[in-house]
Structures are given as structure tokens and as C-alpha cells.
Design an enzyme around this catalytic site. Structure first.
Site, mmCIF file in Angstrom:
data_model
loop_
_atom_site.group_PDB
_atom_site.id
_atom_site.type_symbol
_atom_site.label_atom_id
_atom_site.label_comp_id
_atom_site.label_asym_id
_atom_site.label_seq_id
_atom_site.Cartn_x
_atom_site.Cartn_y
_atom_site.Cartn_z
ATOM 1 N N CYS A 93 0.933 -1.141 0.157
ATOM 2 C CA CYS A 93 -0.070 0.104 0.199
ATOM 3 C C CYS A 93 0.332 1.436 -0.209
ATOM 4 C CB CYS A 93 -0.881 -0.076 0.917
ATOM 5 S SG CYS A 93 -1.783 1.672 1.411
ATOM 6 N N LEU A 94 0.130 2.370 -0.712
ATOM 7 C CA LEU A 94 1.260 4.116 -0.467
ATOM 8 C C LEU A 94 1.645 4.416 0.365
ATOM 9 C CD1 LEU A 94 -0.525 4.928 -4.482
ATOM 10 C CD2 LEU A 94 2.006 3.551 -3.835
ATOM 11 N N GLU A 136 -8.904 -0.762 -2.470
ATOM 12 C CA GLU A 136 -9.539 0.706 -1.742
ATOM 13 C C GLU A 136 -10.684 0.883 -1.494
ATOM 14 O OE1 GLU A 136 -6.930 2.497 -3.282
ATOM 15 O OE2 GLU A 136 -6.141 0.622 -4.381
HETATM 16 NI NI NI Z 1 -3.225 0.966 0.246
#
Ligand code: NI
Length: 176
Positions: A93-94, A136
Site C-alpha cells: 500500500c502506498l 481501495e
Molecule cells: Ni492502499
């Protein structure tokens, strides 16, 4: 268009439940353009608005293979209406620094959402695309993929993160 800074765990706002998108128009279009630019630059395959500090039920996704033309998908107010099957694969995940782990997801999902103009969308997704959508959607209710892990794995990651943040801090102090 502009790159937006990505909010990273453990910033508390990532735990908040996002609010529905109610206004469609130029402002939303500008926000989505920024989200897409930020996602492509990262690079990532998905980005939810809370990840840039905007508490809206909105995400952008692009799972098209490299070398293929871009295929940006914008989902406003997405929800899963039906799900079946199971898949386990590695996720990152960013908003989660330097960590990847296997997460169990539905193999196939049916999604209801709105597009960038507010038109209703209804479709089925499977495999990797379904995984990204589920990831998301988690962001929109304040859940990160690490929340799906065992408490042992999560506490190991917290230890690793503590070290990482200390190192970052030390580097910043040296630069001063
Ligand atoms: Ni994420």
C-alpha cells in the site's frame, strides 16, 4: 494537475470513515486528476482519496499491464453488492512503508458505484482487479491491509516501522 503528498500509516486520518461524494463537477474532476497523477507517479495501481487526506468515498484504479495504454477507472461511492470465492496474494500500500504481506480477498465481486460524472456504474470484477477494488474500498472505511493480518505480524511490522521512522528522523537531523 498536481502531485499530492500521500498520507502514511500511522497517521490517524487513515482510520476515519470517508463521506459520500455528493457534488460532481469541475472541483471533483480536478481532485481526480491530482489523484491519478499521484497514483501514476508513485507508481501504484490504486489510490483512495483518504490517502491524500481527503475524506471522500472516492478512488482511482488502473490495473492495465505496463506497456499498455492507461485505463483509469474512477469510482465514487463504491460498494460491493455481492461477492464469492477466495484468493490469497501479496499486497502492499502506498500508505504503508516498506511492507508486503499475503491478504485473503474475495475472488469475484459485484460493484455498484458512480463515475466521475455521477452516472451509475454496475459491474463484476475478478482476480487482481477485484483485489485492488477491495483494497481501495477498505481505505474508504478506515481499514488498511495490515488490519487483515494476525496481531503477531502486525506487531512485527510496527516494530520495523518504528525503526524506519527513527532512521528517517536521524537522517533529517544530520541534514540540519
Ligand atoms: Ni492502499
Amino acid at each position: 494537475m498536481a502531485l499530492r503528498p500521500i498520507v502514511k500509516y500511522p497517521v490517524p486520518s487513515l482510520k476515519e470513515v470517508a463521506k459520500p461524494v455528493t457534488e460532481f463537477g469541475p472541483e471533483l474532476e480536478a481532485l481526480v486528476a491530482d489523484m491519478a497523477e499521484t497514483m501514476y507517479a508513485a507508481p501504484g495501481v490504486g489510490l483512495a482519496a483518504p490517502q491524500i487526506g481527503i475524506p471522500l468515498r472516492l478512488c482511482v484504479i488502473d490495473v492495465s499491464p505496463k506497456e499498455q495504454p492507461r485505463n483509469l477507472i474512477v469510482l465514487a461511492n463504491p460498494e460491493i453488492t455481492k461477492a464469492e470465492g477466495e484468493q490469497v496474494d501479496e499486497e502492499g500500500c502506498l500508505s504503508v512503508r516498506e511492507y508486503f504481506a499475503d491478504v485473503k480477498r474475495f475472488e469475484r465481486i459485484w460493484v455498484k458505484a458512480q463515475d466521475l460524472q455521477g452516472n451509475p456504474l454496475e459491474f463484476m470484477a475478478e482476480g487482481f482487479y477485484a483485489r485492488v477494488i477491495q483494497h481501495e474500498l477498505d481505505h474508504l472505511r478506515g481499514t488498511l491491509f495490515i488490519d487483515h493480518l494476525s496481531s503477531l505480524k502486525r506487531s512485527l511490522y510496527k516494530k520495523k516501522l518504528k525503526k524506519l521512522l527513527q532512521e528517517e528522523e536521524e537522517e533529517q537531523q544530520e541534514q540540519r
